[in-house]
Enzyme design. Sequence first.
Site, PDB file in Angstrom:
ATOM      1  N   HIS A 203       1.753 -11.696   3.026  1.00  0.00           N
ATOM      2  CA  HIS A 203       0.552 -10.917   2.227  1.00  0.00           C
ATOM      3  C   HIS A 203      -0.491 -12.280   1.708  1.00  0.00           C
ATOM      4  CE1 HIS A 203      -0.988  -6.728   0.735  1.00  0.00           C
ATOM      5  NE2 HIS A 203      -2.105  -7.748   0.503  1.00  0.00           N
TER       6      HIS A 203
ATOM      7  N   TYR B  12       0.771  -1.357   0.019  1.00  0.00           N
ATOM      8  CA  TYR B  12       0.023  -0.204  -0.148  1.00  0.00           C
ATOM      9  C   TYR B  12       0.779   1.404  -0.060  1.00  0.00           C
ATOM     10  CZ  TYR B  12      -3.477  -3.368   1.974  1.00  0.00           C
ATOM     11  OH  TYR B  12      -4.234  -4.455   2.203  1.00  0.00           O
TER      12      TYR B  12
HETATM   13  N1  LIG Z   1      -4.698  -8.838   2.640  1.00  0.00           N
HETATM   14  C1  LIG Z   1      -5.119  -8.694   1.611  1.00  0.00           C
HETATM   15  O1  LIG Z   1      -5.049  -9.378   0.705  1.00  0.00           O
HETATM   16  C2  LIG Z   1      -6.131  -7.668   1.275  1.00  0.00           C
HETATM   17  C3  LIG Z   1      -6.749  -7.465   0.225  1.00  0.00           C
HETATM   18  C4  LIG Z   1      -7.833  -6.345   0.149  1.00  0.00           C
HETATM   19  C5  LIG Z   1      -8.104  -5.686   1.339  1.00  0.00           C
HETATM   20  N2  LIG Z   1      -7.417  -5.901   2.579  1.00  0.00           N
HETATM   21  C6  LIG Z   1      -7.358  -4.883   3.887  1.00  0.00           C
HETATM   22  O2  LIG Z   1      -8.814  -4.731   4.117  1.00  0.00           O
HETATM   23  C7  LIG Z   1      -9.186  -3.514   4.153  1.00  0.00           C
HETATM   24  C8  LIG Z   1     -10.520  -3.339   3.476  1.00  0.00           C
HETATM   25  O3  LIG Z   1     -10.825  -3.863   2.145  1.00  0.00           O
HETATM   26  P1  LIG Z   1     -10.900  -3.062   0.854  1.00  0.00           P
HETATM   27  O4  LIG Z   1     -10.383  -1.869   1.151  1.00  0.00           O
HETATM   28  O5  LIG Z   1     -10.828  -3.912  -0.111  1.00  0.00           O
HETATM   29  O6  LIG Z   1     -12.782  -2.831   0.882  1.00  0.00           O
HETATM   30  P2  LIG Z   1     -13.987  -2.487   2.107  1.00  0.00           P
HETATM   31  O7  LIG Z   1     -13.608  -2.020   3.097  1.00  0.00           O
HETATM   32  O8  LIG Z   1     -14.895  -3.628   1.650  1.00  0.00           O
HETATM   33  O9  LIG Z   1     -14.666  -1.148   0.892  1.00  0.00           O
HETATM   34  C9  LIG Z   1     -13.900   0.018   1.072  1.00  0.00           C
HETATM   35  C10 LIG Z   1     -14.640   0.872   0.113  1.00  0.00           C
HETATM   36  O10 LIG Z   1     -16.139   0.940   0.593  1.00  0.00           O
HETATM   37  C11 LIG Z   1     -16.443   2.430   0.748  1.00  0.00           C
HETATM   38  N3  LIG Z   1     -16.941   2.884   2.176  1.00  0.00           N
HETATM   39  C12 LIG Z   1     -16.574   2.743   3.116  1.00  0.00           C
HETATM   40  N4  LIG Z   1     -17.363   3.018   4.197  1.00  0.00           N
HETATM   41  C13 LIG Z   1     -18.449   3.013   3.631  1.00  0.00           C
HETATM   42  C14 LIG Z   1     -19.834   3.448   4.147  1.00  0.00           C
HETATM   43  N5  LIG Z   1     -20.143   3.430   5.521  1.00  0.00           N
HETATM   44  N6  LIG Z   1     -20.635   3.273   3.276  1.00  0.00           N
HETATM   45  C15 LIG Z   1     -20.562   3.381   1.813  1.00  0.00           C
HETATM   46  N7  LIG Z   1     -19.357   2.939   1.441  1.00  0.00           N
HETATM   47  C16 LIG Z   1     -18.447   2.998   2.368  1.00  0.00           C
HETATM   48  C17 LIG Z   1     -15.090   3.152   0.816  1.00  0.00           C
HETATM   49  O11 LIG Z   1     -15.180   4.396   0.300  1.00  0.00           O
HETATM   50  P3  LIG Z   1     -14.718   5.749   1.264  1.00  0.00           P
HETATM   51  O12 LIG Z   1     -13.002   5.475   1.465  1.00  0.00           O
HETATM   52  O13 LIG Z   1     -14.641   6.839   0.059  1.00  0.00           O
HETATM   53  O14 LIG Z   1     -15.343   5.761   2.286  1.00  0.00           O
HETATM   54  C18 LIG Z   1     -14.371   2.107  -0.301  1.00  0.00           C
HETATM   55  O15 LIG Z   1     -14.695   2.421  -1.599  1.00  0.00           O
HETATM   56  C19 LIG Z   1      -8.107  -2.910   3.080  1.00  0.00           C
HETATM   57  O16 LIG Z   1      -8.009  -1.467   3.322  1.00  0.00           O
HETATM   58  C20 LIG Z   1      -6.944  -3.587   3.501  1.00  0.00           C
HETATM   59  O17 LIG Z   1      -6.614  -3.003   4.605  1.00  0.00           O
HETATM   60  C21 LIG Z   1      -6.298  -6.905   2.641  1.00  0.00           C
END
Ligand SMILES: NC(=O)c1ccc[n+]([C@@H]2O[C@H](COP(=O)([O-])OP(=O)(O)OC[C@H]3O[C@@H](n4cnc5c(N)ncnc54)[C@H](OP(=O)(O)O)[C@@H]3O)[C@@H](O)[C@H]2O)c1
Length: 273
Positions: free
Chosen positions: A107, A49
């Site tokens: 990861h 990231y």
């Molecule tokens: N280990 C891995 O391979 C891996 C892969 C993917 C993710 N991750 C981790 O998991 C975390 C979360 O996953 P993600 O970022 O993929 O997706 P997520 O948390 O499922 O969704 C994030 C999205 O939802 C929006 N959002 C957040 N709160 C909201 C709400 N209350 N209402 C409507 N929309 C909302 C965000 O926009 P805004 O920012 O504009 O609010 C963003 O576009 C990542 O940041 C990372 O730390 C790990």
Amino acid sequence: MKVPTEIALRTGYTMPTLGLGVFENDECAEACKVALQNGYRMIDSARYYHNEAGVGLGARQSGINREDIFITSKIYHPEFGYDSTLRAVKDSIKNLGFGYYDLYLIHSPLTGKANRLATYKALQEAKAAGLVRCIGVSNYSGKHIDEIIEAGYELPDVNQVELHPFCQQRPIVEYCTKRNIVIQAYTPLVRGAMDHAVIQGLAKKYEKDAAQILIRWSLQKGFIPLPKSANEQRIISNGKVYDFEIAETDMALLDTLDRGADGAVTWNPVGAE
Ligand SMILES: NC(=O)c1ccc[n+]([C@@H]2O[C@H](COP(=O)([O-])OP(=O)(O)OC[C@H]3O[C@@H](n4cnc5c(N)ncnc54)[C@H](OP(=O)(O)O)[C@@H]3O)[C@@H](O)[C@H]2O)c1
């Protein structure tokens, strides 16, 4: 059902039950600061990231003591291998600007068994040296964790996988639960695709928003959700999930949405050879 705000890991450390994700948030210091000032105590970052320094900055700006914050990073596959992992951990610590990580994950299982085990061995040594307090894996299925056991290494504290009602990773959850490996749920908000009628219906019923329903589902399942938001209001509302309860029948309704791997919305590399 009361959901605790912290849980004990198998090695004895305590981990918060909710974390802020910072994927695709290059300037994440502000989000981390807002989250920490509004009750979050865990931040989930990764070398991939490129924002470990922002996490450190946000933590310092929040005014919360380092000892009260649980910070994670992850090593990405181009850096897998024994020597490069130890170098990466030291570089992550330099970026963060604090002397240790609470949790450091591999990861993904990409690049094969020999590389996975060399990377894991290096993380065990980083832990012995006090650079990281807990170690774990991400996107691992049972067969990848079996390799760790067969090598005689310690079990990971955590396995972080894509996990939400559409992709419930049931075999992995069963495997990890049996072995007391805590499951962190990434992409708990389905990357914002929360318009399914069941989710919207429950949001209306409980007078919560769809994101709060999904985060609460995860908590009640015993997972550790890591919702990402870069928006102050959404960071705050996503953290307000300890003051209501989804009834068992509604949890069961959400459970019916599972589409297995077809429900994944990210890379979900749990099947890697
Ligand atoms: N280990 C891995 O391979 C891996 C892969 C993917 C993710 N991750 C981790 O998991 C975390 C979360 O996953 P993600 O970022 O993929 O997706 P997520 O948390 O499922 O969704 C994030 C999205 O939802 C929006 N959002 C957040 N709160 C909201 C709400 N209350 N209402 C409507 N929309 C909302 C965000 O926009 P805004 O920012 O504009 O609010 C963003 O576009 C990542 O940041 C990372 O730390 C790990």
